[in-house]
Design an enzyme around this catalytic site. Structure first.
Site, PDB file in Angstrom:
ATOM      1  CB  CYS A 177      -3.657   3.489  -1.650  1.00 17.95           C
ATOM      2  SG  CYS A 177      -4.720   4.648  -1.536  1.00 17.95           S
ATOM      3  CD  GLN A 187      -6.837  -4.299   4.172  1.00 19.91           C
ATOM      4  OE1 GLN A 187      -7.857  -5.285   4.493  1.00 19.91           O
ATOM      5  NE2 GLN A 187      -7.081  -3.003   3.774  1.00 19.91           N
ATOM      6  CG  ASP A 198       0.735  -2.415   5.793  1.00 24.43           C
ATOM      7  OD1 ASP A 198      -0.137  -2.702   6.892  1.00 24.43           O
ATOM      8  OD2 ASP A 198       0.664  -1.842   4.951  1.00 24.43           O
ATOM      9  CE  LYS A 239      -6.953  -0.116   6.368  1.00 21.88           C
ATOM     10  NZ  LYS A 239      -7.722   0.375   4.994  1.00 21.88           N
ATOM     11  CG  HIS A 268      -1.771   0.906   1.287  1.00 24.20           C
ATOM     12  ND1 HIS A 268      -1.432   2.352   1.586  1.00 24.20           N
ATOM     13  CD2 HIS A 268      -3.208   1.001   1.132  1.00 24.20           C
ATOM     14  CE1 HIS A 268      -2.700   3.044   1.776  1.00 24.20           C
ATOM     15  NE2 HIS A 268      -3.719   2.408   1.605  1.00 24.20           N
TER      16      HIS A 268
HETATM   17  N1  PLP Z   1      -1.566  -0.748   4.479  1.00 25.64           N
HETATM   18  C1  PLP Z   1      -2.763  -1.436   3.931  1.00 25.64           C
HETATM   19  C2  PLP Z   1      -2.291  -2.714   3.410  1.00 25.64           C
HETATM   20  C3  PLP Z   1      -3.905  -0.628   4.001  1.00 25.64           C
HETATM   21  O1  PLP Z   1      -4.873  -1.431   3.403  1.00 25.64           O
HETATM   22  C4  PLP Z   1      -3.998   0.629   4.472  1.00 25.64           C
HETATM   23  C5  PLP Z   1      -5.412   1.158   4.179  1.00 25.64           C
HETATM   24  O2  PLP Z   1      -6.030   0.930   3.276  1.00 25.64           O
HETATM   25  C6  PLP Z   1      -3.091   1.189   5.007  1.00 25.64           C
HETATM   26  C7  PLP Z   1      -1.896   0.893   5.083  1.00 25.64           C
HETATM   27  C8  PLP Z   1      -3.042   2.601   5.397  1.00 25.64           C
HETATM   28  O3  PLP Z   1      -4.028   2.583   6.662  1.00 25.64           O
HETATM   29  P1  PLP Z   1      -4.258   4.145   7.225  1.00 25.64           P
HETATM   30  O4  PLP Z   1      -5.007   4.834   5.995  1.00 25.64           O
HETATM   31  O5  PLP Z   1      -5.363   3.522   8.323  1.00 25.64           O
HETATM   32  O6  PLP Z   1      -3.377   4.752   7.816  1.00 25.64           O
END
Ligand code: PLP
Length: 406
Positions: A364, A202, A199, A225, A122
């Protein structure tokens, strides 16, 4: 027993209609809905228990501080961390990864040092490393996924050189649903002295996590999430790495003393938590984690595995639908395109008319889109309250979209 009808009744929004149809919420990958207990906790905190935390000596400040600080322990329990001192509270994964970039990576990297990323990260796990590339000459090395969307841990380890300082990898792709063997990556990386950031935005939603078993150095999560409020989150940091970090944000709470000439920092983890935090969001996050743990993380994973298998079997009958990411090691997250169909945005608009909420776009994940040769997909991402009947509604709506565009 995992009583999904009962669980659905815990989420008030799930009983509403959208465009005259019952809501089928399949945009959990972007953000999950909130159970009534979380909504009540947020309302109660503002209505009856609100004050700033840590600094006050009065009753309400002590109460808010106790409630807020108790969440650190719940997160440690949820992630299998040895101590609540290994948990830094923040606003979500984006903040957590940026903090690692500034606090840990930046002071210990030189031009030419390397960070390894998978192609399915992401942007939150890409852009902070681009900052280091742009500003310091750090080199980003990319590891591809295979045609099924799987990431071979060995391919990640093979990319390590004597200049590699960090591997930053998702546990679960927000686009493909691919689940990555982060434990194998961590084991191999540590044998070569390389740190690993996972990360977990998810991953933690869809499977029980044990950061000590994974062995990783950093594990980032995001509250919204995980059925909690937006603006809440945390990062687990292994104690050895915590000791190596220098503070990123300066301000109140992260200090013990400040004079005109010097500053004495607070102990970790508070040393990394400057300023007034998301007090109520974090309290709500704790309630969301209690809710998930109350249902049982294994039970949630088993329910979602059934949804995944059911959806995949239904999609297999749609020969005009291309699901991206077919590796069996995947969460119930499906990116797809349809033959002859217009842009993913058009498909999502048709699904929306049927009450089905999905996401359309690049999610993203620019490098993954480039790797797949696509500019956009639709994404249906399931959560703990979704049902097989909702898969059927999705499939009917897809058939309609296919007919309209054929
Ligand atoms: N990493 C992954 C795999 C994500 O799906 C997301 C959000 O969609 C993020 C990071 C970023 O999360 P946040 O916007 O809550 O900081």
């Amino acid at each position: 027993m995992f009583d999904v009808a009962k669980i659905r009744s815990d989420f008030p929004i799930l009983s509403r209609e959208v465009n005259g149809k019952p809501l089928v919420y399949l945009d959990n990958g972007a953000s999950a809905q909130k159970p009534q207990v979380v909504i009540d906790a947020v309302t109660n905190a503002y209505a009856h228990e609100y004050s700033n935390v840590h600094r006050g000596l009065h009753y309400l400040s002590n109460l808010a501080t106790d409630k807020y600080e108790a969440v650190r322990g719940k997160i440690a329990q949820f992630l299998g961390a040895a101590s609540e001192d290994d948990i830094i509270l923040n606003s979500g994964t984006t903040e957590g990864i940026n903090m690692v970039a500034y606090s840990w990576a930046m002071p210990r990297m030189q031009a030419g040092d390397e960070i390894i990323l998978s192609v399915m990260e992401h942007h939150a796990n890409i852009v902070p490393w681009h900052f280091l590339r742009e500003r310091m000459g750090v080199v980003i090395k990319w590891v591809d996924v295979d045609a099924t969307g799987a990431l071979d841990p060995q391919a990640v380890l093979d990319a390590i050189t004597s200049r590699t300082k960090l591997i930053a990898v998702t546990q679960c792709s927000n686009v493909l649903g691919t689940v990555v063997d982060v434990k194998a990556i961590t084991k191999g990386a540590h044998e070569q002295g390389v740190a690993v950031l996972v990360d977990g935005s998810q991953g933690a939603v869809h499977m029980p996590v044990d950061v000590q078993d994974i062995g990783c150095d950093f594990y980032a999560i995001t509250g919204h999430k995980l059925y909690g409020p937006s603006g809440s989150g945390a990062i687990y940091v292994r104690p050895e790495r915590m000791a190596e970090m220098r503070p990123f944000l300066g301000g109140g709470d992260m200090i013990k003393e400040v004079s005109k000439t010097e500053v004495v920092y607070n102990d970790a983890p508070m040393k990394f938590e400057a300023g007034t935090p998301g007090i109520v969001q974090t309290i709500g996050f704790g309630v969301a984690l209690d809710y998930m743990m109350g249902l049982g993380l294994e039970n949630i994973a088993a329910h979602e595995a059934q949804l995944r298998d059911y959806a995949m079997s239904k999609f297999a009958g749609l020969n005009w639908m291309q699901v991206q990411g077919t590796t069996p090691s995947k969460a119930a997250i499906f990116s797809f395109t349809l033959d002859g169909a217009g842009h993913a945005h058009d498909i999502s608009t048709i699904l929306d008319k049927k009450g089905v909420a999905v996401r359309a776009g690049h999610h993203c994940a620019g490098p993954l889109m480039d790797h797949m040769g696509l500019t956009a997909t639709c994404r249906a991402s399931f959560g703990l309250y979704n049902t097989k009947a909702e898969v059927d509604v999705l499939v009917d709506a897809l058939e309609l979209a296919h007919e309209l565009f054929a």
